[in-house]
Design a protein around this motif. Structure first.
Motif, short mmCIF file in Angstrom:
data_model
loop_
_atom_site.label_atom_id
_atom_site.label_comp_id
_atom_site.label_asym_id
_atom_site.label_seq_id
_atom_site.Cartn_x
_atom_site.Cartn_y
_atom_site.Cartn_z
N LEU A 69 33.31 -13.29 0.17
CA LEU A 69 32.07 -12.53 0.14
C LEU A 69 32.26 -11.09 0.63
O LEU A 69 31.30 -10.32 0.68
N LYS A 70 33.49 -10.77 1.01
CA LYS A 70 33.87 -9.44 1.52
C LYS A 70 33.08 -9.06 2.77
O LYS A 70 32.82 -7.89 3.01
N ILE A 71 32.73 -10.08 3.56
CA ILE A 71 32.09 -9.83 4.85
C ILE A 71 33.15 -9.48 5.88
O ILE A 71 32.90 -8.68 6.77
N VAL A 72 34.33 -10.09 5.75
CA VAL A 72 35.45 -9.76 6.62
C VAL A 72 36.68 -9.45 5.77
O VAL A 72 36.81 -9.91 4.64
N LYS A 73 37.55 -8.64 6.36
CA LYS A 73 38.81 -8.29 5.71
C LYS A 73 39.89 -8.31 6.78
O LYS A 73 39.67 -7.85 7.90
N PHE A 74 41.04 -8.86 6.45
CA PHE A 74 42.13 -8.96 7.40
C PHE A 74 43.30 -8.10 6.97
O PHE A 74 43.53 -7.90 5.78
N ALA A 75 44.03 -7.62 7.97
CA ALA A 75 45.29 -6.93 7.72
C ALA A 75 46.36 -8.00 7.46
O ALA A 75 46.18 -9.17 7.80
N ALA A 76 47.46 -7.59 6.89
CA ALA A 76 48.58 -8.51 6.69
C ALA A 76 49.06 -9.00 8.06
O ALA A 76 49.02 -8.25 9.04
N TYR A 77 49.51 -10.24 8.11
CA TYR A 77 49.92 -10.82 9.39
C TYR A 77 51.08 -10.04 10.00
O TYR A 77 51.13 -9.84 11.22
N SER A 78 51.99 -9.56 9.17
CA SER A 78 53.12 -8.77 9.69
C SER A 78 52.61 -7.47 10.34
O SER A 78 53.13 -7.05 11.37
N ASP A 79 51.58 -6.87 9.76
CA ASP A 79 50.98 -5.67 10.36
C ASP A 79 50.30 -6.01 11.68
O ASP A 79 50.35 -5.23 12.64
N PHE A 80 49.65 -7.18 11.74
CA PHE A 80 49.01 -7.63 12.97
C PHE A 80 50.06 -7.78 14.07
O PHE A 80 49.86 -7.33 15.20
N LEU A 81 51.21 -8.41 13.74
CA LEU A 81 52.26 -8.61 14.74
C LEU A 81 52.81 -7.29 15.25
O LEU A 81 53.07 -7.13 16.45
N LYS A 82 52.98 -6.33 14.36
CA LYS A 82 53.45 -5.00 14.78
C LYS A 82 52.43 -4.32 15.68
O LYS A 82 52.77 -3.71 16.68
N ALA A 83 51.16 -4.45 15.32
CA ALA A 83 50.10 -3.82 16.11
C ALA A 83 50.02 -4.43 17.50
O ALA A 83 49.80 -3.71 18.49
N VAL A 84 50.21 -5.74 17.61
CA VAL A 84 50.16 -6.41 18.91
C VAL A 84 51.27 -5.88 19.82
O VAL A 84 51.06 -5.71 21.02
N LYS A 85 52.44 -5.61 19.24
CA LYS A 85 53.55 -5.07 20.04
C LYS A 85 53.23 -3.67 20.57
O LYS A 85 53.63 -3.32 21.66
N ASN A 86 52.48 -2.90 19.78
CA ASN A 86 52.17 -1.51 20.16
C ASN A 86 50.89 -1.37 20.97
O ASN A 86 50.72 -0.41 21.71
N ASP A 87 49.97 -2.31 20.82
CA ASP A 87 48.66 -2.20 21.46
C ASP A 87 48.19 -3.60 21.89
O ASP A 87 47.76 -4.39 21.05
N GLN A 88 48.27 -3.89 23.17
CA GLN A 88 47.92 -5.22 23.68
C GLN A 88 46.43 -5.54 23.49
O GLN A 88 46.03 -6.69 23.48
N LYS A 89 45.63 -4.52 23.32
CA LYS A 89 44.19 -4.70 23.12
C LYS A 89 43.91 -5.43 21.79
O LYS A 89 42.89 -6.12 21.67
N VAL A 90 44.81 -5.31 20.83
CA VAL A 90 44.61 -5.97 19.52
C VAL A 90 44.50 -7.48 19.71
O VAL A 90 43.65 -8.13 19.09
#
Length: 165
Positions: A69-90
């Motif tokens: 329904l395009k109510i939510v959209k997710f980033a690729a899981y690999s991008d999520f893992l990279k973001a977690v390494k750079n920003d713990q708030k994610v």
């Protein structure tokens, strides 16, 4: 008892126990569907399990619907893992996001419970089928949950292997 509660992570508290307690209290107090437990120990385990079911329902059933329904959209899981390494708030934001999904799921399940109760009161012959449908539904839910969790593990392993190359 305290040692059990000490071992629960904030993720477990906010994504399993809280939605389970809310679903059981609201169903009991507002819709006369008795799910509250007399024993604190039994209650903790029961509410946690109800919350686990609620969370898995949200992940396996509601999340794909909300994506379509395009109510939510997710980033690729690999991008999520990279973001977690750079920003713990994610990771904290992701945990809050999952809590909202679990609460939405609890509300949907409440609606389904209330509708099911109304249907059973209208068509009493369906009441025997209602309880027999629960076990296969839970089996299917947890099989798909297991598959989804296994896919996340594989993605995480692959991401770690790529970053170490």
């Amino acid at each position: 008892m305290e040692s059990i509660l000490d071992k629960l992570s904030s993720y477990n508290l906010f994504n399993y126990l809280l939605p389970g307690v809310i679903l059981c209290v609201v169903s009991d107090r507002y819709f006369d569907i008795p799910l509250l437990q007399d024993s604190i120990i039994t209650g903790l385990f029961f509410y946690y399990f109800v919350g686990l079911i609620t969370s898995r329902f949200g992940s396996i059933v509601l999340e794909p619907i909300l994506k379509k329904l395009k109510i939510v959209k997710f980033a690729a899981y690999s991008d999520f893992l990279k973001a977690v390494k750079n920003d713990q708030k994610v990771e904290v934001l992701s945990e809050a996001n999952n809590m909202y999904r679990s609460l939405i799921s609890a509300l949907v399940i409440l609606c389904l419970l209330v509708a099911g109760e109304k249907i059973i009161h209208e068509y009493e012959s369906l009441s025997s089928y209602y309880k027999y449908a629960l076990l296969p539904a839970l089996l299917i839910l947890f099989v798909f949950s297991y598959r989804k969790q296994s896919e996340y593990i594989v993605k995480r392993i692959n991401s770690n292997n790529e970053s170490s190359d």
